[in-house]
Design a protein around this motif. Structure first.
Motif, PDB file in Angstrom:
ATOM      1  N   MET A   1       0.922  -1.234  -0.156  1.00  0.00           N
ATOM      2  CA  MET A   1       0.155   0.331   0.161  1.00  0.00           C
ATOM      3  C   MET A   1       0.696   1.320  -0.061  1.00  0.00           C
ATOM      4  SD  MET A   1      -3.145  -1.213   2.378  1.00  0.00           S
ATOM      5  CE  MET A   1      -4.035   0.449   2.291  1.00  0.00           C
ATOM      6  N   GLY A   2       2.021   1.096   0.417  1.00  0.00           N
ATOM      7  CA  GLY A   2       3.090   2.312   0.458  1.00  0.00           C
ATOM      8  C   GLY A   2       2.923   3.237   1.597  1.00  0.00           C
ATOM      9  N   PRO A   3       3.394   4.154   1.652  1.00  0.00           N
ATOM     10  CA  PRO A   3       3.500   5.144   2.694  1.00  0.00           C
ATOM     11  C   PRO A   3       2.038   5.894   2.894  1.00  0.00           C
ATOM     12  CG  PRO A   3       4.662   6.040   0.929  1.00  0.00           C
ATOM     13  CD  PRO A   3       4.363   4.665   0.559  1.00  0.00           C
ATOM     14  N   SER A   4       1.649   6.067   4.080  1.00  0.00           N
ATOM     15  CA  SER A   4       0.365   6.722   4.491  1.00  0.00           C
ATOM     16  C   SER A   4       0.350   7.261   5.618  1.00  0.00           C
ATOM     17  CB  SER A   4      -0.763   5.667   4.282  1.00  0.00           C
ATOM     18  OG  SER A   4      -0.608   4.833   5.352  1.00  0.00           O
ATOM     19  N   SER A   5      -0.413   8.169   5.950  1.00  0.00           N
ATOM     20  CA  SER A   5      -0.457   8.766   7.321  1.00  0.00           C
ATOM     21  C   SER A   5      -1.712   8.182   8.164  1.00  0.00           C
ATOM     22  CB  SER A   5      -0.708  10.424   7.097  1.00  0.00           C
ATOM     23  OG  SER A   5      -1.950  10.682   6.484  1.00  0.00           O
ATOM     24  N   LEU A   6      -1.968   8.879   9.153  1.00  0.00           N
ATOM     25  CA  LEU A   6      -2.907   8.158  10.150  1.00  0.00           C
ATOM     26  C   LEU A   6      -4.366   8.750   9.630  1.00  0.00           C
ATOM     27  CD1 LEU A   6      -4.000   6.728  12.659  1.00  0.00           C
ATOM     28  CD2 LEU A   6      -3.829   8.627  13.877  1.00  0.00           C
ATOM     29  N   ARG A   7      -4.313   9.983   9.070  1.00  0.00           N
ATOM     30  CA  ARG A   7      -5.443  10.442   8.377  1.00  0.00           C
ATOM     31  C   ARG A   7      -6.043   9.694   7.348  1.00  0.00           C
ATOM     32  NH1 ARG A   7      -5.002  16.374   5.852  1.00  0.00           N
ATOM     33  NH2 ARG A   7      -5.365  17.030   8.130  1.00  0.00           N
ATOM     34  N   GLU A   8      -5.001   9.028   6.350  1.00  0.00           N
ATOM     35  CA  GLU A   8      -5.484   8.240   5.465  1.00  0.00           C
ATOM     36  C   GLU A   8      -5.944   6.752   5.827  1.00  0.00           C
ATOM     37  OE1 GLU A   8      -1.832   8.585   3.247  1.00  0.00           O
ATOM     38  OE2 GLU A   8      -2.245   9.990   1.910  1.00  0.00           O
ATOM     39  N   THR A   9      -5.383   6.197   6.758  1.00  0.00           N
ATOM     40  CA  THR A   9      -5.672   5.075   7.310  1.00  0.00           C
ATOM     41  C   THR A   9      -7.255   5.271   7.958  1.00  0.00           C
ATOM     42  OG1 THR A   9      -3.454   4.573   8.051  1.00  0.00           O
ATOM     43  CG2 THR A   9      -5.315   3.344   9.065  1.00  0.00           C
ATOM     44  N   VAL A  10      -7.520   6.040   8.606  1.00  0.00           N
ATOM     45  CA  VAL A  10      -8.960   6.232   9.026  1.00  0.00           C
ATOM     46  C   VAL A  10      -9.903   6.523   7.870  1.00  0.00           C
ATOM     47  CG1 VAL A  10     -10.289   7.943  10.283  1.00  0.00           C
ATOM     48  CG2 VAL A  10      -8.181   7.501  11.371  1.00  0.00           C
TER      49      VAL A  10
ATOM     50  N   LYS B   1       8.282   2.881 -12.919  1.00  0.00           N
ATOM     51  CA  LYS B   1       8.977   3.838 -13.474  1.00  0.00           C
ATOM     52  C   LYS B   1       9.542   4.778 -12.156  1.00  0.00           C
ATOM     53  CE  LYS B   1       5.592   4.759 -16.817  1.00  0.00           C
ATOM     54  NZ  LYS B   1       4.406   5.497 -17.287  1.00  0.00           N
ATOM     55  N   ALA B   2       8.795   4.733 -11.059  1.00  0.00           N
ATOM     56  CA  ALA B   2       9.284   5.333  -9.831  1.00  0.00           C
ATOM     57  C   ALA B   2      10.295   4.731  -9.311  1.00  0.00           C
ATOM     58  CB  ALA B   2       8.108   5.387  -8.629  1.00  0.00           C
ATOM     59  N   THR B   3      10.432   3.356  -9.258  1.00  0.00           N
ATOM     60  CA  THR B   3      11.724   2.295  -8.727  1.00  0.00           C
ATOM     61  C   THR B   3      12.915   2.679  -9.537  1.00  0.00           C
ATOM     62  OG1 THR B   3      10.006   0.663  -8.236  1.00  0.00           O
ATOM     63  CG2 THR B   3      12.133   0.065  -8.260  1.00  0.00           C
ATOM     64  N   ALA B   4      12.627   2.990 -10.644  1.00  0.00           N
ATOM     65  CA  ALA B   4      13.776   3.183 -11.406  1.00  0.00           C
ATOM     66  C   ALA B   4      14.488   4.686 -11.054  1.00  0.00           C
ATOM     67  CB  ALA B   4      13.610   3.138 -13.061  1.00  0.00           C
ATOM     68  N   ILE B   5      13.572   5.525 -10.721  1.00  0.00           N
ATOM     69  CA  ILE B   5      14.043   6.839 -10.217  1.00  0.00           C
ATOM     70  C   ILE B   5      14.847   6.567  -8.991  1.00  0.00           C
ATOM     71  CG2 ILE B   5      13.412   9.080  -9.557  1.00  0.00           C
ATOM     72  CD1 ILE B   5      11.372   8.917 -11.677  1.00  0.00           C
ATOM     73  N   LEU B   6      14.148   5.856  -8.241  1.00  0.00           N
ATOM     74  CA  LEU B   6      14.599   5.523  -6.682  1.00  0.00           C
ATOM     75  C   LEU B   6      16.000   4.820  -6.751  1.00  0.00           C
ATOM     76  CD1 LEU B   6      13.759   5.838  -3.781  1.00  0.00           C
ATOM     77  CD2 LEU B   6      12.778   3.462  -4.142  1.00  0.00           C
ATOM     78  N   GLU B   7      16.181   3.923  -7.639  1.00  0.00           N
ATOM     79  CA  GLU B   7      17.451   3.137  -7.788  1.00  0.00           C
ATOM     80  C   GLU B   7      18.759   4.311  -8.078  1.00  0.00           C
ATOM     81  OE1 GLU B   7      18.280   0.096  -7.058  1.00  0.00           O
ATOM     82  OE2 GLU B   7      15.961  -0.131  -6.676  1.00  0.00           O
ATOM     83  N   HIS B   8      18.303   5.236  -9.027  1.00  0.00           N
ATOM     84  CA  HIS B   8      19.269   6.055  -9.542  1.00  0.00           C
ATOM     85  C   HIS B   8      19.422   7.306  -8.611  1.00  0.00           C
ATOM     86  CE1 HIS B   8      18.508   3.643 -13.157  1.00  0.00           C
ATOM     87  NE2 HIS B   8      19.812   4.005 -13.526  1.00  0.00           N
ATOM     88  N   ALA B   9      18.650   7.579  -8.005  1.00  0.00           N
ATOM     89  CA  ALA B   9      18.395   9.083  -7.193  1.00  0.00           C
ATOM     90  C   ALA B   9      18.924   9.015  -5.671  1.00  0.00           C
ATOM     91  CB  ALA B   9      17.359   9.838  -7.308  1.00  0.00           C
ATOM     92  N   ALA B  10      18.709   7.758  -5.230  1.00  0.00           N
ATOM     93  CA  ALA B  10      18.659   7.917  -3.838  1.00  0.00           C
ATOM     94  C   ALA B  10      19.790   7.038  -3.213  1.00  0.00           C
ATOM     95  CB  ALA B  10      17.310   7.165  -3.186  1.00  0.00           C
ATOM     96  N   LEU B  11      20.682   7.513  -2.207  1.00  0.00           N
ATOM     97  CA  LEU B  11      21.645   6.845  -1.515  1.00  0.00           C
ATOM     98  C   LEU B  11      20.863   5.860  -0.474  1.00  0.00           C
ATOM     99  CD1 LEU B  11      24.329   9.320  -1.201  1.00  0.00           C
ATOM    100  CD2 LEU B  11      24.459   7.440  -2.505  1.00  0.00           C
ATOM    101  N   ASP B  12      19.804   6.689   0.243  1.00  0.00           N
ATOM    102  CA  ASP B  12      18.899   5.791   1.342  1.00  0.00           C
ATOM    103  C   ASP B  12      17.772   6.164   0.770  1.00  0.00           C
ATOM    104  OD1 ASP B  12      17.651   5.179   3.471  1.00  0.00           O
ATOM    105  OD2 ASP B  12      18.416   6.532   4.861  1.00  0.00           O
ATOM    106  N   LYS B  13      17.210   4.606   0.275  1.00  0.00           N
ATOM    107  CA  LYS B  13      15.870   4.604  -0.338  1.00  0.00           C
ATOM    108  C   LYS B  13      14.749   5.006   0.546  1.00  0.00           C
ATOM    109  CE  LYS B  13      17.702   1.388  -3.577  1.00  0.00           C
ATOM    110  NZ  LYS B  13      18.032  -0.069  -3.901  1.00  0.00           N
ATOM    111  N   TYR B  14      14.852   4.526   1.928  1.00  0.00           N
ATOM    112  CA  TYR B  14      13.748   4.804   2.926  1.00  0.00           C
ATOM    113  C   TYR B  14      13.731   6.277   3.082  1.00  0.00           C
ATOM    114  CZ  TYR B  14      11.440   5.201   7.013  1.00  0.00           C
ATOM    115  OH  TYR B  14      10.584   5.573   8.137  1.00  0.00           O
ATOM    116  N   ALA B  15      14.910   6.947   3.410  1.00  0.00           N
ATOM    117  CA  ALA B  15      14.845   8.278   3.877  1.00  0.00           C
ATOM    118  C   ALA B  15      14.092   9.099   2.428  1.00  0.00           C
ATOM    119  CB  ALA B  15      15.899   8.817   4.107  1.00  0.00           C
TER     120      ALA B  15
END
Length: 96
Positions: free
Chosen positions: A1-10, A47-61
C-alpha cells in the motif's frame, strides 16, 4: 500500500465502500478489473522504482521525504507554507 498517514488510514474504510469495482456483484468481472488495476499500478510504480534506484543513497529516507513533501503539497493545495511559517503558527496557537 505504500506510505500513508493516520489520516489516510482512518479514511480507508470509506474509500473501500466508495470503490466502484469492489461493488460489482459479478465476481469474474470484479476480479478481472481488480487484477487489471493491480497491473496498471505496478507498471506505474516501475518508473518510480527506476528513479529511486538512480537518485537515492538511502531509499527509505528518500521515499519518506518524497511522500511527506507530496502530502504537504496536497494539504495546502499546491502552495505549502515555509517550515518557519508553520513553526511560528503552531507556537502562536499554543500561546493563545
Amino acid at each position: 500500500m505504500g506510505p500513508s498517514s493516520l489520516r489516510e488510514t482512518v479514511a480507508l474504510p470509506v474509500d473501500m465502500q466508495g470503490d466502484i469495482v469492489g461493488n460489482i456483484a459479478h465476481v469474474p468481472t470484479r476480479n478481472t478489473l481488480t487484477v487489471g488495476r493491480a497491473i496498471d499500478t505496478r507498471s506505474e510504480l516501475l518508473k518510480a522504482t527506476a528513479i529511486l534506484e538512480h537518485a537515492a543513497l538511502d531509499k527509505y529516507a528518500f521515499t519518506r521525504d518524497a511522500y511527506l513533501q507530496r502530502r504537504r503539497s496536497t494539504i495546502f493545495d499546491g502552495n505549502p507554507q515555509e517550515e518557519n511559517e508553520v513553526n511560528k503558527t503552531s507556537v502562536q496557537n499554543k500561546r493563545s
